[in-house]
Design a protein around this motif. Structure first.
Motif, PDB file in Angstrom:
ATOM      1  N   ASP A 159       0.805  -1.226   0.000  1.00 26.54           N
ATOM      2  CA  ASP A 159       0.000   0.000   0.000  1.00 26.54           C
ATOM      3  C   ASP A 159       0.836   1.274   0.000  1.00 26.54           C
ATOM      4  O   ASP A 159       0.452   2.269  -0.588  1.00 26.54           O
ATOM      5  CB  ASP A 159      -0.918   0.039   1.224  1.00 26.54           C
ATOM      6  N   GLN A 198       0.208  -9.875   9.934  1.00 18.81           N
ATOM      7  CA  GLN A 198      -0.110  -8.820  10.888  1.00 18.81           C
ATOM      8  C   GLN A 198       1.175  -8.098  11.248  1.00 18.81           C
ATOM      9  O   GLN A 198       2.223  -8.733  11.387  1.00 18.81           O
ATOM     10  CB  GLN A 198      -0.682  -9.395  12.181  1.00 18.81           C
ATOM     11  N   ARG A 255      -1.708  -3.341  11.721  1.00 18.10           N
ATOM     12  CA  ARG A 255      -2.388  -3.604  10.458  1.00 18.10           C
ATOM     13  C   ARG A 255      -2.457  -5.103  10.206  1.00 18.10           C
ATOM     14  O   ARG A 255      -1.615  -5.855  10.663  1.00 18.10           O
ATOM     15  CB  ARG A 255      -1.718  -2.876   9.294  1.00 18.10           C
ATOM     16  N   THR A 302      -2.858  -7.535   6.776  1.00 16.78           N
ATOM     17  CA  THR A 302      -2.664  -7.393   5.337  1.00 16.78           C
ATOM     18  C   THR A 302      -2.958  -8.691   4.611  1.00 16.78           C
ATOM     19  O   THR A 302      -2.565  -9.770   5.061  1.00 16.78           O
ATOM     20  CB  THR A 302      -1.204  -6.971   5.051  1.00 16.78           C
ATOM     21  N   VAL A 360      -3.705  -3.760   2.736  1.00 17.51           N
ATOM     22  CA  VAL A 360      -4.270  -3.724   4.070  1.00 17.51           C
ATOM     23  C   VAL A 360      -5.763  -4.064   4.000  1.00 17.51           C
ATOM     24  O   VAL A 360      -6.463  -3.638   3.084  1.00 17.51           O
ATOM     25  CB  VAL A 360      -4.011  -2.360   4.748  1.00 17.51           C
ATOM     26  N   ASP A 401      -8.699  -3.152   5.103  1.00 19.86           N
ATOM     27  CA  ASP A 401      -9.439  -2.053   5.730  1.00 19.86           C
ATOM     28  C   ASP A 401     -10.789  -1.838   5.065  1.00 19.86           C
ATOM     29  O   ASP A 401     -11.382  -0.769   5.171  1.00 19.86           O
ATOM     30  CB  ASP A 401      -8.618  -0.767   5.697  1.00 19.86           C
ATOM     31  N   GLY A 402     -11.279  -2.854   4.369  1.00 18.85           N
ATOM     32  CA  GLY A 402     -12.579  -2.772   3.727  1.00 18.85           C
ATOM     33  C   GLY A 402     -12.529  -2.545   2.230  1.00 18.85           C
ATOM     34  O   GLY A 402     -13.522  -2.748   1.535  1.00 18.85           O
ATOM     35  N   ARG A 403     -11.375  -2.109   1.728  1.00 20.23           N
ATOM     36  CA  ARG A 403     -11.260  -1.915   0.282  1.00 20.23           C
ATOM     37  C   ARG A 403     -11.304  -3.260  -0.442  1.00 20.23           C
ATOM     38  O   ARG A 403     -10.732  -4.242   0.030  1.00 20.23           O
ATOM     39  CB  ARG A 403      -9.961  -1.178  -0.061  1.00 20.23           C
TER      40      ARG A 403
END
Length: 160
Positions: A56, A106, A120, A122, A144, A146-148
């Motif tokens: 990222d 992690q 995070r 990943t 990551v 994160d919802g993406r």
């Protein structure tokens, strides 16, 4: 009934597949201890010379760029403060001299007060090649979780 030549050949193929998966898991699980200890050469040696590390925060092209990342002030501050890159067991698919390994990592960091937190989680896709009998990372892509959708897509591609 005695084993046939075909039985023996199938056994050889199964053992070779198991050996490849073990070697790939050993290679990838070397990353965490190597990067957390600051062993830049060891981290870089996991990749092919022209290997890619796409995360990222940016893309590193070539093992020299990966080695430089480990030596960077930013990375050195992570390990100086205390951190751990943790991997789960991987889903590995071997196809001849190429393979894809999929899984999570992690990054756990020390809070400075004796406690730790997960910084995070990943999704990772490791694309590997066998060169001169040894497995190397050709490309690692990490996103990551994160919802993406691109992180979920990395995981889905490895299990379909």
């Amino acid at each position: 009934m005695a084993p046939t030549a075909e039985d023996f050949q199938r056994l050889v193929e199964r053992v070779e597949a198991l050996e490849a998966k073990i070697a790939i898991n050993d290679l990838i699980t070397t990353y965490g201890p190597a990067v957390d200890s600051g062993c830049a050469e060891a981290v870089a040696s996991l990749w092919t010379e022209d290997g890619v590390y796409d995360v990222d925060t940016g893309v590193m092209n070539g093992s020299k760029a990966i080695e430089a990342m480990v030596r960077s002030k930013a990375h050195q501050s992570w390990i100086g403060g205390g951190c751990g890159h943790l991997s789960e067991p991987l889903h590995v698919v071997v196809d001849g001299d190429t393979a894809v390994a999929t899984g999570h990592t992690q990054l756990v960091i020390h809070n400075g007060d004796g406690t730790f937190r997960v910084h995070r989680v990943t999704a990772n896709r490791w694309e590997l090649v066998r060169q001169d009998g040894a497995w190397k990372v050709a490309k690692r892509t990490g996103r990551v979780l994160d919802g993406r959708p691109e992180a979920r897509d990395l995981l889905a591609a490895g299990v379909q």
